[in-house]
Design an enzyme around this catalytic site. Structure first.
Site, PDB file in Angstrom:
ATOM      1  N   ASP A  51      19.981   3.674  29.874  1.00 16.39           N
ATOM      2  CA  ASP A  51      19.669   3.730  28.479  1.00 16.39           C
ATOM      3  C   ASP A  51      18.935   2.108  28.030  1.00 16.39           C
ATOM      4  OD1 ASP A  51      21.126   6.070  28.234  1.00 16.39           O
ATOM      5  OD2 ASP A  51      22.505   5.200  26.859  1.00 16.39           O
ATOM      6  N   HIS A 197      22.237   1.013  32.657  1.00 18.44           N
ATOM      7  CA  HIS A 197      21.383   0.297  31.385  1.00 18.44           C
ATOM      8  C   HIS A 197      20.441  -0.386  32.241  1.00 18.44           C
ATOM      9  CE1 HIS A 197      24.924   1.022  29.014  1.00 18.44           C
ATOM     10  NE2 HIS A 197      24.211   1.166  28.105  1.00 18.44           N
TER      11      HIS A 197
HETATM   12 ZN   LIG Z   1      22.303   2.171  24.234  1.00 14.46          ZN
END
Ligand SMILES: [Zn+2]
Length: 239
Positions: A51, A197
């Site tokens: 993400d 991430h």
């Molecule tokens: Zn996020």
């Protein structure tokens, strides 16, 4: 019974009425009642997702490491980042990874009016599609928090909302590759979707290094379990 209590607690806390599926923030409930939403797929497969990118300062390190490891993943991109960093957005797609949408701004749906939630989702999808040349199939809301308006809008736009079933807590200032792997070990197994991430734009500065440093260990663990690691496109999430 338990679900009812969670919903009642949400209402009592004064959360906006359109923010009903609060229980999706409870991982155990999500897995039990919405396996597709929890990213549970084929039992011989583990989905790898990132993400918050694309980020020119960090995403290239992930692309290099994934290339070295021979792994493809799904990148849930923020529209605002894809807009600002079109070259790296296109590079992620050109490297053979799957592109997905993570909204335009990184805002929680729970505290935005429904119209603004819808606009932000649509703008995010369009921007990411334009920057990468790939139409996203999947959407993941920032912070994993869903509102009814957001959930329905994503469906109307032809995408599916997918959260995760294992995370590395790689966004904290204390995270290390070892802590990320220890956290993943709690839930890693057949059919799970892993959340990491590739940017620290919404996390502690420098925390991306913990996720990046954990990738080789993750690949080893998945292989040792006799499973295959890949993008959501190969994960076989039931309709
Ligand atoms: Zn996020």
């Amino acid at each position: 019974m338990r679900v009812g209590r969670v919903l009642a607690a949400g209402a009592a806390a004064g959360v906006a009425a359109h923010a009903v599926p609060l229980l999706t923030t409870r991982e155990s409930l999500r897995r039990r009642y919405w396996p597709g939403l929890a990213g549970l797929g084929r039992p011989d497969h583990v989905a790898l997702t990132f993400d918050d990118g694309p980020d020119p300062a960090t995403t290239p390190f992930f692309l290099d490491e994934l290339d070295r490891l021979g792994v493809k993943a799904t990148f849930f991109m923020l529209g605002i980042n894809a807009d600002a960093h079109r070259t790296i957005a296109a590079e992620v797609a050109a490297a053979g990874h799957e592109i997905a949408a993570h909204s335009y701004h990184h805002r929680s749906q729970l505290f935005s009016p429904p119209g603004r939630v819808r606009d932000d989702i649509l703008r995010g999808i369009h921007t990411v599609a334009e920057a990468t040349g790939q139409m996203p199939r999947w959407f993941r809301p920032p912070f994993g928090t869903l509102s009814n308006a957001g959930f329905l809008a994503v469906r109307r736009f032809g995408l599916r909302t997918v959260l995760w079933s294992a995370w590395g807590k790689d966004w904290t200032p204390e995270a290390t590759p070892e802590s990320v792997l220890a956290e993943l070990d709690r839930d890693l197994g057949p059919g799970v979707t892993v959340l990491l991430h590739d940017s620290d734009c919404a996390s502690a500065p420098g925390s991306w290094k913990a996720a990046h440093g954990a990738l080789a260990g993750l690949v080893d663990r998945v292989a040792a379990a006799g499973l295959k690691l890949g993008p959501l496109a190969d994960h076989g999430i039931a309709a």
